[in-house]
Design a protein around this motif. Structure first.
Motif, PDB file in Angstrom:
ATOM      1  N   GLY A  11       0.966  -1.167   0.109  1.00 32.37           N
ATOM      2  CA  GLY A  11       0.081   0.162  -0.069  1.00 32.37           C
ATOM      3  C   GLY A  11       0.977   1.356   0.121  1.00 32.37           C
ATOM      4  O   GLY A  11       1.922   1.234   0.541  1.00 32.37           O
ATOM      5  N   THR A  12       0.353   2.340  -0.618  1.00 35.59           N
ATOM      6  CA  THR A  12       1.235   3.683  -0.625  1.00 35.59           C
ATOM      7  C   THR A  12       0.144   4.777  -0.239  1.00 35.59           C
ATOM      8  O   THR A  12       0.652   5.986  -0.323  1.00 35.59           O
ATOM      9  N   GLY A  13      -0.889   4.472   0.485  1.00 35.77           N
ATOM     10  CA  GLY A  13      -1.424   5.458   0.943  1.00 35.77           C
ATOM     11  C   GLY A  13      -1.268   6.473   2.093  1.00 35.77           C
ATOM     12  O   GLY A  13      -0.124   6.222   2.460  1.00 35.77           O
ATOM     13  N   ALA A  35       5.485  -1.902  -2.160  1.00 38.56           N
ATOM     14  CA  ALA A  35       4.222  -2.371  -3.449  1.00 38.56           C
ATOM     15  C   ALA A  35       3.200  -1.869  -3.530  1.00 38.56           C
ATOM     16  O   ALA A  35       2.381  -1.358  -2.502  1.00 38.56           O
ATOM     17  N   SER A  36       2.540  -1.397  -4.617  1.00 36.78           N
ATOM     18  CA  SER A  36       1.370  -0.949  -5.275  1.00 36.78           C
ATOM     19  C   SER A  36       0.842  -1.624  -6.262  1.00 36.78           C
ATOM     20  O   SER A  36       1.529  -2.492  -6.986  1.00 36.78           O
ATOM     21  N   ARG A  37      -0.541  -1.534  -6.542  1.00 35.85           N
ATOM     22  CA  ARG A  37      -1.050  -1.977  -7.828  1.00 35.85           C
ATOM     23  C   ARG A  37      -0.517  -1.146  -9.079  1.00 35.85           C
ATOM     24  O   ARG A  37      -1.104  -1.713 -10.149  1.00 35.85           O
ATOM     25  N   SER A  38       0.146  -0.110  -8.743  1.00 42.02           N
ATOM     26  CA  SER A  38       0.701   0.586 -10.027  1.00 42.02           C
ATOM     27  C   SER A  38       2.164   0.765  -9.887  1.00 42.02           C
ATOM     28  O   SER A  38       2.706   0.976  -8.697  1.00 42.02           O
ATOM     29  N   GLN A  39       2.823   0.365 -10.926  1.00 47.74           N
ATOM     30  CA  GLN A  39       4.411   0.331 -10.745  1.00 47.74           C
ATOM     31  C   GLN A  39       4.734   1.598 -10.685  1.00 47.74           C
ATOM     32  O   GLN A  39       5.672   2.045  -9.645  1.00 47.74           O
ATOM     33  N   ASP A  40       4.126   2.706 -11.178  1.00 48.61           N
ATOM     34  CA  ASP A  40       4.513   4.280 -11.100  1.00 48.61           C
ATOM     35  C   ASP A  40       4.410   4.502  -9.571  1.00 48.61           C
ATOM     36  O   ASP A  40       5.420   5.305  -9.136  1.00 48.61           O
ATOM     37  N   ALA A  47      11.126   5.719  -4.084  1.00 46.15           N
ATOM     38  CA  ALA A  47      12.145   6.630  -4.267  1.00 46.15           C
ATOM     39  C   ALA A  47      12.182   7.788  -3.170  1.00 46.15           C
ATOM     40  O   ALA A  47      13.059   8.160  -2.463  1.00 46.15           O
ATOM     41  N   GLU A  48      10.913   8.230  -2.719  1.00 51.20           N
ATOM     42  CA  GLU A  48      10.742   9.151  -1.393  1.00 51.20           C
ATOM     43  C   GLU A  48      11.103   8.542  -0.281  1.00 51.20           C
ATOM     44  O   GLU A  48      12.009   9.174   0.677  1.00 51.20           O
ATOM     45  N   ALA A  53      13.412  -1.825  -3.095  1.00 49.89           N
ATOM     46  CA  ALA A  53      12.901  -2.333  -4.337  1.00 49.89           C
ATOM     47  C   ALA A  53      11.414  -1.780  -4.209  1.00 49.89           C
ATOM     48  O   ALA A  53      10.723  -1.471  -3.243  1.00 49.89           O
ATOM     49  N   SER A  54      10.975  -1.758  -5.519  1.00 44.24           N
ATOM     50  CA  SER A  54       9.580  -1.216  -5.891  1.00 44.24           C
ATOM     51  C   SER A  54       9.031  -2.111  -6.689  1.00 44.24           C
ATOM     52  O   SER A  54       9.127  -2.433  -7.727  1.00 44.24           O
ATOM     53  N   TYR A  55       7.560  -2.708  -6.240  1.00 47.61           N
ATOM     54  CA  TYR A  55       6.753  -3.672  -7.099  1.00 47.61           C
ATOM     55  C   TYR A  55       5.565  -3.187  -7.385  1.00 47.61           C
ATOM     56  O   TYR A  55       4.706  -2.453  -6.650  1.00 47.61           O
ATOM     57  N   GLY A  56       5.149  -3.753  -8.584  1.00 49.34           N
ATOM     58  CA  GLY A  56       3.900  -2.991  -9.304  1.00 49.34           C
ATOM     59  C   GLY A  56       2.762  -4.372  -8.785  1.00 49.34           C
ATOM     60  O   GLY A  56       1.525  -3.905  -9.279  1.00 49.34           O
ATOM     61  N   SER A  57       3.053  -5.261  -8.118  1.00 45.65           N
ATOM     62  CA  SER A  57       1.959  -6.104  -7.484  1.00 45.65           C
ATOM     63  C   SER A  57       2.337  -6.335  -6.116  1.00 45.65           C
ATOM     64  O   SER A  57       3.673  -6.578  -5.726  1.00 45.65           O
TER      65      SER A  57
END
Length: 330
Positions: A11-13, A35-40, A47-48, A53-57
């Motif tokens: 989650g990224t909220g 991880a987010s459902r959006s890679q962006d 990055a913030e 690592a950052s995951y799109g799922s």
């Protein structure tokens, strides 16, 4: 220095951001992935906060070899699914409150964690704050006598549109799950298990509760009177009273930085109880301690108590007529 604990955040909220900020202030904590459902969105968040690592799922994060504990910070209805996914992948879980939407879901998560002997903890961060621990110490000392009554409230004027998370039934909206769980959890933590429940509510146009009050009898003989509201900015204080006096967690009780004791003899004193960072630091420290020691749950917020409180909220919802998609028979 103790072995680093490698965290993954699902989650990224707003709540995930607060958790990520707290991680920066915890010794031995590493943000291994987000991880987010959006890679962006995942990459921007990563990055913030300096994620490894950052995951799109979500699935990709829980399968990562360099993640020890997964923090679930998604909307309420996704908690059970996300916690189960992490547990199936062999990861320990710290799941944001409300733990799940109902007791049935909570039992599924707890059963899987126990069967796989994996760490599981509800992220009820207020149960680890210095103010709460100081109140427990004062009660144990007998200074105010036997704790007989708690009065607690949590409310603010939610000036959001009907599509906002707090009003949207599809996102687990409603004052009880969002706010009422705070006074409920602290009251049960201080007075013991709940034995009887009486609840009333004002329902909003989207079908969720916008104001709820509930009176609880506790197994130890005490009572608590709790309320939550999206309509009124309440004092958000919690007072525990016994025959010799009272102790108050000063505004706002879920992030109190002091507690005040007033006794029948007229004496009064205030104890400063500052917390670290934004408050989430304390629950992270506890989760890491448990994980390093091989514990499967936190003694301060055991899974059995999480399940009991989910059952209490199920009964409150039954009395006020509040149901969600997750309550439909499976």
């Amino acid at each position: 220095m103790a072995e680093a604990v490698r965290w993954g955040i699902i989650g990224t909220g707003k709540i995930a951001r607060a958790f990520a900020n707290a991680l920066k202030e915890v010794p031995g904590a590493v943000l291994a992935g987000v991880a987010s459902r959006s890679q962006d969105k995942a990459e921007a968040f990563g990055a913030e906060f300096g994620a490894g690592a950052s995951y799109g799922s979500y699935e990709a994060l829980v399968q990562a070899n360099d993640v020890d504990l997964v923090y679930v910070g998604t909307p309420h209805p996704q908690h059970a699914e996300n916690a189960l996914m992490a547990l199936r992948a062999g990861k320990g879980v710290l799941c944001e409150k409300p733990f799940t939407m109902n007791l049935r879901e909570a039992e599924q998560v707890a059963t899987l964690a126990r069967s796989k002997r994996l760490f599981l903890m509800e992220a009820m961060w207020t149960r680890y704050l210095p103010a709460y621990l100081e109140v427990k110490r004062i009660l144990a000392s007998g200074e105010i006598g036997t704790a007989r009554q708690i009065v607690a409230d949590f409310g603010f004027a939610a000036a959001f549109g009907p599509e906002h998370r707090v009003f949207n039934p599809e996102l687990g909206g409603g004052a009880l799950l969002d706010l009422g769980i705070y006074p409920l959890s602290v009251a049960a933590g201080l007075l013991g298990p709940v034995s009887e429940i009486r609840a009333q509510a004002v329902m909003g146009p989207t079908g969720v509760d916008v104001q709820t009050g509930f009176t609880l009898k506790h197994a130890g003989g005490g009572m608590s009177v709790c309320s939550c509201s999206f309509l009124a900015r309440s004092p958000a204080e919690l007072t525990v009273a016994g025959e010799l006096g009272q102790v108050r967690m000063n505004t706002m009780f879920h992030r109190a930085t002091s507690v005040t004791v007033k006794l029948a003899d007229g004496s009064e004193r205030t104890i400063e109880t500052p917390y670290l960072g934004n408050g989430y630091v304390h629950e992270i420290v506890e989760a890491q301690r448990c994980w390093r020691e091989g514990l499967l749950e936190s003694p301060a917020m055991p899974v059995g108590e999480t399940l009991a409180l989910m059952g209490v909220m199920d009964e409150i919802r039954r009395q006020i007529g509040l149901t969600y998609e997750a309550d439909r028979p499976r």
